[in-house]
Every structure is written in C-alpha cells, then in structure tokens.
Design an enzyme around this catalytic site. Structure first.
Site, PDB file in Angstrom:
ATOM      1  CG  ASP A   1      -1.723   1.177   1.465  1.00 42.97           C
ATOM      2  OD1 ASP A   1      -1.514   2.188   0.768  1.00 42.97           O
ATOM      3  OD2 ASP A   1      -2.584   1.140   2.360  1.00 42.97           O
TER       4      ASP A   1
ATOM      5  CE1 TYR B   1      -7.783  11.590  -8.148  1.00 45.52           C
ATOM      6  CE2 TYR B   1      -8.276  13.452  -9.575  1.00 45.52           C
ATOM      7  CZ  TYR B   1      -7.830  12.155  -9.410  1.00 45.52           C
ATOM      8  OH  TYR B   1      -7.424  11.438 -10.515  1.00 45.52           O
TER       9      TYR B   1
ATOM     10  CB  ILE C   1      -8.807   8.109 -18.612  1.00 46.48           C
ATOM     11  CG1 ILE C   1      -7.918   9.353 -18.836  1.00 46.48           C
ATOM     12  CG2 ILE C   1      -8.251   6.874 -19.327  1.00 46.48           C
ATOM     13  CD1 ILE C   1      -7.752   9.811 -20.261  1.00 46.48           C
TER      14      ILE C   1
HETATM   15  P1  NAP Z   1      -8.234   2.483 -11.259  1.00 43.43           P
HETATM   16  O1  NAP Z   1      -8.688   1.810 -12.503  1.00 43.43           O
HETATM   17  O2  NAP Z   1      -9.176   2.654 -10.120  1.00 43.43           O
HETATM   18  O3  NAP Z   1      -6.905   1.737 -10.755  1.00 43.43           O
HETATM   19  C1  NAP Z   1      -6.281   2.197  -9.578  1.00 43.43           C
HETATM   20  C2  NAP Z   1      -4.982   1.447  -9.387  1.00 43.43           C
HETATM   21  O4  NAP Z   1      -4.322   1.982  -8.233  1.00 43.43           O
HETATM   22  C3  NAP Z   1      -5.173  -0.035  -9.127  1.00 43.43           C
HETATM   23  O5  NAP Z   1      -4.105  -0.719  -9.727  1.00 43.43           O
HETATM   24  C4  NAP Z   1      -5.107  -0.136  -7.599  1.00 43.43           C
HETATM   25  O6  NAP Z   1      -4.640  -1.399  -7.115  1.00 43.43           O
HETATM   26  C5  NAP Z   1      -4.054   0.924  -7.322  1.00 43.43           C
HETATM   27  N1  NAP Z   1      -4.102   1.430  -5.958  1.00 43.43           N
HETATM   28  C6  NAP Z   1      -5.116   2.072  -5.335  1.00 43.43           C
HETATM   29  N2  NAP Z   1      -4.772   2.374  -4.065  1.00 43.43           N
HETATM   30  C7  NAP Z   1      -3.498   1.916  -3.898  1.00 43.43           C
HETATM   31  C8  NAP Z   1      -2.601   1.910  -2.809  1.00 43.43           C
HETATM   32  N3  NAP Z   1      -2.924   2.452  -1.636  1.00 43.43           N
HETATM   33  N4  NAP Z   1      -1.365   1.332  -2.976  1.00 43.43           N
HETATM   34  C9  NAP Z   1      -1.027   0.759  -4.161  1.00 43.43           C
HETATM   35  N5  NAP Z   1      -1.855   0.731  -5.224  1.00 43.43           N
HETATM   36  C10 NAP Z   1      -3.069   1.302  -5.087  1.00 43.43           C
HETATM   37  O7  NAP Z   1      -7.722   3.965 -11.567  1.00 43.43           O
HETATM   38  P2  NAP Z   1      -7.184   4.642 -12.926  1.00 43.43           P
HETATM   39  O8  NAP Z   1      -8.296   5.371 -13.534  1.00 43.43           O
HETATM   40  O9  NAP Z   1      -6.406   3.669 -13.715  1.00 43.43           O
HETATM   41  O10 NAP Z   1      -6.205   5.749 -12.287  1.00 43.43           O
HETATM   42  C11 NAP Z   1      -4.801   5.620 -12.280  1.00 43.43           C
HETATM   43  C12 NAP Z   1      -4.218   6.981 -11.966  1.00 43.43           C
HETATM   44  O11 NAP Z   1      -4.647   7.921 -12.940  1.00 43.43           O
HETATM   45  C13 NAP Z   1      -4.659   7.531 -10.603  1.00 43.43           C
HETATM   46  O12 NAP Z   1      -3.578   8.193  -9.992  1.00 43.43           O
HETATM   47  C14 NAP Z   1      -5.743   8.527 -10.977  1.00 43.43           C
HETATM   48  O13 NAP Z   1      -5.867   9.522 -10.008  1.00 43.43           O
HETATM   49  C15 NAP Z   1      -5.196   9.049 -12.289  1.00 43.43           C
HETATM   50  N6  NAP Z   1      -6.212   9.658 -13.134  1.00 43.43           N
HETATM   51  C16 NAP Z   1      -7.270   8.918 -13.616  1.00 43.43           C
HETATM   52  C17 NAP Z   1      -8.204   9.548 -14.428  1.00 43.43           C
HETATM   53  C18 NAP Z   1      -9.392   8.816 -15.013  1.00 43.43           C
HETATM   54  O14 NAP Z   1     -10.259   9.465 -15.597  1.00 43.43           O
HETATM   55  N7  NAP Z   1      -9.467   7.494 -14.895  1.00 43.43           N
HETATM   56  C19 NAP Z   1      -8.067  10.901 -14.739  1.00 43.43           C
HETATM   57  C20 NAP Z   1      -6.981  11.601 -14.237  1.00 43.43           C
HETATM   58  C21 NAP Z   1      -6.066  10.975 -13.444  1.00 43.43           C
HETATM   59  P3  NAP Z   1      -5.668  -2.633  -6.817  1.00 43.43           P
HETATM   60  O15 NAP Z   1      -5.990  -3.239  -8.166  1.00 43.43           O
HETATM   61  O16 NAP Z   1      -4.902  -3.567  -5.947  1.00 43.43           O
HETATM   62  O17 NAP Z   1      -6.881  -2.035  -6.175  1.00 43.43           O
END
Ligand code: NAP
Length: 242
Positions: free
Chosen positions: A59, A153, A186
C-alpha cells in the site's frame, strides 16, 4: 536487468502503462494493493511481450510497508536496477468540502501525495547512485484546474505537480528526469460510475480518453525521444483544458 516499477499497475491506466513499457522492452514490476487477480492478469499480459514481470504488493500510503518491500527487492536483486518509476496509484473520494469526511481528505492525500513521497524516496537513492533514472507521475486535470467536489483530489494532484517540478531540478545533474502526465476523463474503473454522455459536450474531442492514450504519453516521457524534457506536465484531455 533494468526494471520499470509501476504503482497501481494492476488495472486501468497502470496496466496500460505496464504493457506500453513492456512493448518498449522494459522489464516490469507491478505494484498493487488488493486486487491480486487483476495484478496476475497484468503479469501474464506483460510476460506475453517477452519481458520479465514481478508483482510487488504494498500500500503506497503505508510508509514502512512500502520501504520494506522495495528495499527487500533491491537487496535480493543486486544485479538489477529500478531505473523507471511510474507513480500511478491513486483513488478518488469525491465530496463537496462542506460535507467531506476527514477520512475522505486523509485517504486521498495519503495515497496520491504521500504515496508519491514514500515510493520515490525509496527509489531515488539508487537512481542517484546509478546516474540513471526516469520518473513519471500520473496527476490529473483536477490538479491543474481544480474541480468542484474534488478539493481533496485536486490538492493531492496539485501537490504532486509541485513535487515533480522541484524534484526535477534536484536530480537533473544525476541524469534523472521527472515529469508528469495529467489525464482528463479516461475510461477505467475509476470513472465507471460517470455517464460519459453527460460530459462529452464539454470535451472538444467529444469523448473520454483511453488508458492506452495515457500510456502513449508516458512511453514518450520514458523514451530517449524526450531526453531534454524534465519538470514538465503533459495534459491528455481531448482539449478540455490547457
Ligand atoms: P483504477 O482503474 O481505479 O486503478 C487504480 C490502481 O491503483 C489499481 O491498480 C489499484 O490497485 C491501485 N491502488 C489504489 N490504491 C493503492 C494503494 N494504496 N497502494 C497501491 N496501489 C493502489 O484507476 P485509474 O483510472 O487507472 O487511475 C490511475 C491513476 O490515474 C490515478 O492516480 C488517478 O488519479 C489518475 N487519473 C485517472 C483519471 C481517469 O479518468 N481514470 C483521470 C486523471 C487521473 P488494486 O488493483 O490492488 O486495487
């Protein structure tokens, strides 16, 4: 062997980054915290690209667990080096500030901002010694513009943007580059509950982006094609904000 560590590499944008870097020939360390099945699936997909893949479960908000796991990996792999770090792990807990629970503020800051610190602090000394490193932080449109309902955030991501710019200047002489990508909307599990149709009229390109489109920019920042770019934030948002 040189490895790229991708935090939150099990799903979504992190998985796409793992695959992009694997296609570029990097060996991959996939960090995750709870979803083992997804992490194993990413491992399988990475290995299919002909490179090595390892799972590192920790984590990122837990400083001692993060340090112990990374330090143990470095100790048992003395001939390997983590020369690419992608700080991607993140969560959102949206609420208006007036209704926000303390835990919603703390969790988001602990994972996105302190998580960046915990992981990067454990890796940078090795990069400094090797004079070889490339760090990309996944931030957000929210950290550049600020979005209502996301004070936690937005603050966390803006904090990482400041840290990206500061650290880039600290380590540039050691041949380490530090950049960020700032995605807009995304399609991943994180945005699953959002109805794309409600937002597309606001986006000049009229659609959400894909995890692969974010991974493409990360691949560029990790590649020699961006060798004179550091301390920079690249927006990936279909023209929503610049
Ligand atoms: P997601 O599909 O919810 O995936 C989140 C990932 O982070 C998963 O691999 C999860 O692991 C991991 N995670 C969460 N908490 C954690 C912790 N405490 N320690 C280690 N790993 C952890 O999210 P996503 O959309 O791909 O987002 C990835 C990044 O892009 C994030 O930083 C998010 O803020 C950023 N982002 C996303 C968007 C969007 O629209 N999706 C836009 C802007 C920025 P588990 O599988 O084990 O849960």
């Amino acid at each position: 062997m040189k490895y790229a560590l991708v935090t939150g590499g099990s799903r979504g944008i992190g998985r796409a980054i793992c695959l992009k870097l694997a296609k570029m020939g990097h060996h991959i360390l996939i960090n995750y915290t709870s979803n083992e099945d997804a992490a194993l699936e990413t491992k399988k997909l990475v290995e299919a690209e002909g490179v090595s893949a390892g799972l590192l479960k920790f984590d990122v908000s837990n400083r001692s667990e993060t340090r112990t796991t990374i330090e143990s990996w470095i100790e048992v792999n003395p001939d390997s080096q983590i020369n690419v770090l992608i700080n991607n792990a993140g969560i959102k807990k949206d609420n208006l500030l007036m209704w926000m629970e303390d835990s919603e503020w703390d969790q988001v800051l602990d994972i996105s901002l302190t998580g960046f610190y915990n992981v990067t602090k454990a890796i940078v000394p090795e990069m400094m010694k090797a004079k070889d490193g490339n760090i990309v932080n996944v931030v957000s449109l929210s950290g550049l513009k600020g979005l209502p309902g996301q004070t936690n955030y937005s603050a966390a991501k803006a904090g990482v943007i400041g840290a990206t710019k500061a650290l880039a200047q600290e380590v540039a002489r050691r041949k380490i580059r530090v950049n960020a990508v700032a995605p807009g909307f995304i399609k991943t599990d994180m945005t699953d509950a959002i109805n794309e149709k409600d937002f597309t009229s606001l986006i000049p390109m009229r659609r959400f982006g894909t995890a692969e489109e974010v991974a493409g920019a990360v691949g560029f920042l990790v590649s020699p094609d961006s060798s004179y770019i550091t301390g920079e934030v690249i927006s990936i948002n279909g023209g929503l904000y610049s």
